[in-house]
Enzyme design. Structure first.
Site, short mmCIF file in Angstrom:
data_model
loop_
_atom_site.label_atom_id
_atom_site.label_comp_id
_atom_site.label_asym_id
_atom_site.label_seq_id
_atom_site.Cartn_x
_atom_site.Cartn_y
_atom_site.Cartn_z
N ALA A 42 0.83 -1.20 0.00
CA ALA A 42 0.00 0.00 0.00
C ALA A 42 0.87 1.25 0.00
O ALA A 42 2.02 1.25 0.41
CB ALA A 42 -0.92 0.00 1.22
N SER A 52 -9.68 -10.37 2.66
CA SER A 52 -9.33 -10.85 3.99
C SER A 52 -9.37 -12.37 4.04
O SER A 52 -10.24 -13.00 3.46
CB SER A 52 -10.29 -10.29 5.04
OG SER A 52 -9.96 -10.81 6.33
N LYS A 89 -12.98 -2.86 4.53
CA LYS A 89 -11.85 -3.71 4.93
C LYS A 89 -11.09 -3.09 6.10
O LYS A 89 -10.63 -3.80 7.01
CB LYS A 89 -10.90 -3.89 3.73
CG LYS A 89 -9.62 -4.69 4.05
CD LYS A 89 -9.93 -6.07 4.63
CE LYS A 89 -8.75 -7.03 4.55
NZ LYS A 89 -7.52 -6.56 5.19
N HIS A 131 -13.11 -3.82 9.12
CA HIS A 131 -12.90 -5.25 9.41
C HIS A 131 -11.63 -5.43 10.21
O HIS A 131 -11.60 -6.14 11.23
CB HIS A 131 -12.82 -6.04 8.10
CG HIS A 131 -12.25 -7.42 8.24
ND1 HIS A 131 -10.89 -7.65 8.38
CD2 HIS A 131 -12.82 -8.65 8.26
CE1 HIS A 131 -10.66 -8.94 8.49
NE2 HIS A 131 -11.82 -9.57 8.42
N ASN A 132 -10.54 -4.81 9.79
CA ASN A 132 -9.27 -4.97 10.48
C ASN A 132 -9.31 -4.33 11.87
O ASN A 132 -8.68 -4.83 12.81
CB ASN A 132 -8.14 -4.37 9.66
CG ASN A 132 -7.75 -5.25 8.49
OD1 ASN A 132 -8.55 -6.05 8.01
ND2 ASN A 132 -6.54 -5.11 8.00
N GLU A 175 -11.00 -6.71 14.00
CA GLU A 175 -10.03 -7.78 14.23
C GLU A 175 -9.08 -7.40 15.38
O GLU A 175 -8.79 -8.24 16.25
CB GLU A 175 -9.25 -8.01 12.95
CG GLU A 175 -8.14 -9.03 13.02
CD GLU A 175 -7.34 -9.06 11.73
OE1 GLU A 175 -6.10 -9.00 11.80
OE2 GLU A 175 -7.96 -9.13 10.65
#
Length: 467
Positions: free
Chosen positions: A75, A127, A181, A184-185, A188
């Site tokens: 990234a 993911s 995403k 989501h992380n 997590e």
């Protein structure tokens, strides 16, 4: 001609290529380092419908029109550099897919820039780690709907499947996929910290060793806590160091590292004004873990409580289990509320039921109770907070006292339970109809004439507090 090209043959890239090829798609591949391409072709790609390319020009020439190129590169600047190198080779109508962990604002910028040149662009969260990439990840694409339609058959074919549904869905325009995403992380991060704190409590309060912990997490993974993260935690406790014969987990240095996506989630929540107690706690916990040398020195000077746990051990294990479930509900509630706020802020029109659906399989946070989250938002798309769904209301009401006892035990014994305490604070703040922010507003008006609103009449007011 290959149906899709992929740039970046690290393990994730290689496994996605193998996944695509296994599902019937021909793939052209390129890596900046030719030796890696050669190694891949001589190994797991040998004999498959995979075309090696050693320049970007060769890659683009190997693709059927309209061309579809997926980037699996680091990234940041590497993505921009790769796009800049591709642009002279592409034509209007071609598609670039960024499958890395790009910051969503970078994806927003790139989407606008590329659209001006007639190039379609999809920012796609992927993911599931290396295994998920090979056998089926959760995929979160965002961009132009027509761009997603170009690659939908491929993404649907390679995605994980849960409850008979593929774990992929169109998220929304521009940076929507990478935003999802990112959250989501962040979730997590919160999940991992809560599990780590549950381990710390069981290990330090009850003096449980790795075999006992393995048995407990194995039991938990058979019930409502069933998830990928609980499953791997169970497995970790069963691993023994080859050299010493000790549990490997006991030999790992307690400094947690991070790649930044959890931090981005916290920063974004502050930017748009969404409370994110548990994830913020998880990020802070990773940061303070990096102060290892200072913590060792401080442990010799700063003393905590000297008492010992005098309760029932079995009951405490049950409390930790229930507290973990309740705290996870709070954490997911915060993450979904952040997605709702971001959807309004950036015009993403996120469908939270679809988001939860694709997290049920393939991804790192996949868990049994995501079926209940999916149902909650499908039944009520306008649900303002997960805690207000009847199922989750009952679930946390019936477990809140366990969460309170666990937080109290941690405080009484001097064991940091940052994420557990943050989850409880979020729950108590969210259910409180009058918070002490009235005093905060009075203070702001006192020293800065920032004004305040009243409960008994409309408008903004200032008071001469010094008089």
């Amino acid at each position: 001609m290959a149906e899709i090209g992929l740039i970046g043959l690290a393990v994730m890239g290689q496994n996605l290529v193998l996944n695509m090829e296994r599902n019937g798609f021909s793939v052209a591949v390129y890596n900046r380092t030719a030796a890696r391409t050669e190694q891949f072709m001589a190994g797991s790609a040998s004999g498959k419908q995979i075309t090696p390319c050693y320049t970007l020009k060769e890659l683009v020439a190997a693709l059927a029109r309209p061309r579809k190129v997926m980037l699996m590169v680091q990234a940041g600047a590497p993505v921009d550099e790769t796009i800049a190198q591709l642009m002279p080779l592409l034509e209007p109508g071609d598609l670039i897919i960024d499958g890395g962990n790009s910051f969503f604002m970078d994806t927003e910028r790139r989407a606008v820039e590329l659209q001006a040149d007639g190039i379609n662009y999809i920012g796609t969260g992927v993911s599931g780690g290396e295994e998920g990439a090979l056998w089926g990840p959760a995929i979160m694409p965002g961009g132009q709907p027509e761009a997603y339609a170009m690659v939908e058959p491929i993404l649907t074919a390679i995605a994980a499947v849960a409850e008979g549904e593929p774990c992929v869905a169109y998220m929304g325009p521009r940076g929507a996929g990478h935003y999802v995403k990112m959250v989501h992380n962040g979730i997590e991060y919160g999940d991992m910290q809560l599990i780590a704190e549950s381990y710390d409590l069981l290990h330090r309060v009850l003096r449980l060793d790795a075999p006992a912990l393995h048995a407990i997490y194995n039991e938990w993974n058979e019930g409502e806590l069933q998830s990928y993260l609980i499953e791997i935690t169970r497995d970790i406790f069963a691993n023994v160091d080859d050299e010493t014969g000790q549990p490997l987990v006991d030999l790992i240095l307690d400094e947690a590292q991070q790649k930044g996506t959890g931090k981005w989630t916290s920063q974004q929540a502050f930017d748009i004004g969404a409370p994110l107690h548990t994830i913020n706690a998880a990020v802070s916990s990773r940061i303070i873990s990096a102060y290892k040398a200072e913590r060792v020195k401080a442990s010799e000077i700063l003393k905590g409580p000297e008492g010992a746990f005098g309760g029932d051990a079995e009951a405490f294990v049950h409390d930790v289990r229930d507290a973990l479930y309740a705290a996870k509900i709070c954490s997911y509630a915060q993450g979904m509320a952040l997605l709702r706020a971001a959807s309004q802020e950036y015009g993403y029109n996120l469908q939270l039921g679809e988001v939860a659906k694709l997290w049920r399989g393939g991804c790192i946070i996949r868990a049994r109770f995501l079926n209940d989250i999916t149902r909650a938002f499908r039944e009520n798309p306008d649900l303002p907070n997960l805690l207000l769904d009847p199922f989750f209301t009952e679930a946390i009401l019936s477990r809140q006292m366990a969460l309170r006892r666990v937080v109290a035990t941690g405080a009484n014994l001097g064991i940091p339970v940052y994420a557990f305490a943050a989850s409880l604070a979020y729950y108590d703040a969210y259910r409180t109809d009058r918070l002490p922010a009235n005093l905060t507003q009075a203070q702001r008006d006192y020293f800065g004439a920032h004004t305040f609103r009243r409960v008994d009449k409309p408008g903004s007011f200032h008071h001469e507090w010094h008089a």
